[in-house]
Motif scaffolding. Structure first.
Motif, short mmCIF file in Angstrom:
data_model
loop_
_atom_site.label_atom_id
_atom_site.label_comp_id
_atom_site.label_asym_id
_atom_site.label_seq_id
_atom_site.Cartn_x
_atom_site.Cartn_y
_atom_site.Cartn_z
N LEU A 259 -16.17 3.28 8.78
CA LEU A 259 -14.90 2.75 9.25
C LEU A 259 -14.43 1.71 8.24
N LEU A 260 -13.21 1.90 7.75
CA LEU A 260 -12.64 0.96 6.79
C LEU A 260 -11.42 0.29 7.40
N PRO A 261 -11.39 -1.03 7.41
CA PRO A 261 -10.20 -1.73 7.87
C PRO A 261 -9.00 -1.37 6.99
N ALA A 262 -7.83 -1.35 7.57
CA ALA A 262 -6.62 -0.96 6.84
C ALA A 262 -6.34 -1.84 5.63
N SER A 263 -6.79 -3.09 5.66
CA SER A 263 -6.51 -3.98 4.54
C SER A 263 -7.22 -3.56 3.26
N THR A 264 -8.21 -2.66 3.36
CA THR A 264 -8.88 -2.18 2.15
C THR A 264 -8.04 -1.14 1.41
N VAL A 265 -7.01 -0.62 2.06
CA VAL A 265 -6.14 0.40 1.45
C VAL A 265 -5.16 -0.29 0.50
N VAL A 266 -5.23 0.09 -0.78
CA VAL A 266 -4.32 -0.49 -1.76
C VAL A 266 -3.16 0.44 -2.09
N PHE B 178 -6.29 5.25 -1.61
CA PHE B 178 -7.10 4.48 -2.54
C PHE B 178 -7.48 3.16 -1.88
N VAL B 179 -8.78 2.83 -1.92
CA VAL B 179 -9.26 1.59 -1.32
C VAL B 179 -9.83 0.67 -2.39
N ASP B 180 -9.85 -0.63 -2.09
CA ASP B 180 -10.28 -1.62 -3.08
C ASP B 180 -11.75 -2.00 -2.96
N SER C 293 0.81 -1.23 0.00
CA SER C 293 0.00 0.00 0.00
C SER C 293 0.84 1.28 0.00
N GLY C 294 2.07 1.17 0.46
CA GLY C 294 2.90 2.37 0.55
C GLY C 294 2.67 3.15 1.83
N HIS C 295 1.83 2.62 2.72
CA HIS C 295 1.60 3.31 4.00
C HIS C 295 2.84 3.17 4.88
N VAL C 296 3.29 4.29 5.42
CA VAL C 296 4.42 4.31 6.33
C VAL C 296 3.89 4.57 7.73
#
Length: 130
Positions: free
Chosen positions: A61-68, A78-80, A12-15
């Protein structure tokens, strides 16, 4: 989708430690709002998105795993999921749901991971209150 719904995908590129508050959130079919709150705790990461007028001022609320993908330059996440999938997700009420094990289990199930986990522990939720 990642194995664990409450963790960011490694691609995802999340730091960790990056403040995503105010970032625009893009579903697969368009903008859904802005990040109002987020957590990047290992095993308990999520985004609270203010949808503004799109869903009549509700938060989701979106779980972090939805972040692409996270784009720090344009300040976008961006979320999937489609707008419709997000709109149909279990309703979020900040005062009621932050820390509510049943809600976290419902979200885990909705986002396709089975039993989900108990918020605050990163451990599988077994239906028993802590």
């Amino acid at each position: 989708m990642t194995e664990h719904v409450w963790s960011y995908q490694p691609t995802s590129g999340h730091v960790a430690g990056t403040d995503l508050t105010g970032y625009k959130v893009e579903a697969t079919d368009g903008s859904i709002g802005k990040v109002d709150k987020h957590s990047d705790e290992v095993g308990d990461a999520y985004l609270v998105v203010d949808t503004g007028v799109w869903i009549f001022g509700k938060e989701v609320l979106l779980p972090a795993s939805t972040v692409v993908r996270v784009d720090p330059e344009d300040q976008k996440v961006f979320v999937d999921r489609t707008k419709e999938q997000i709109k149909n997700a279990p309703e979020f009420h900040r005062d009621k749901h932050l820390g509510d094990a049943g809600y976290w289990e419902e979200l885990g199930t909705y986002y396709g991971t089975g039993a989900g986990t108990y918020y605050g522990t990163g451990a599988p939720f077994d239906g028993r209150p802590s």
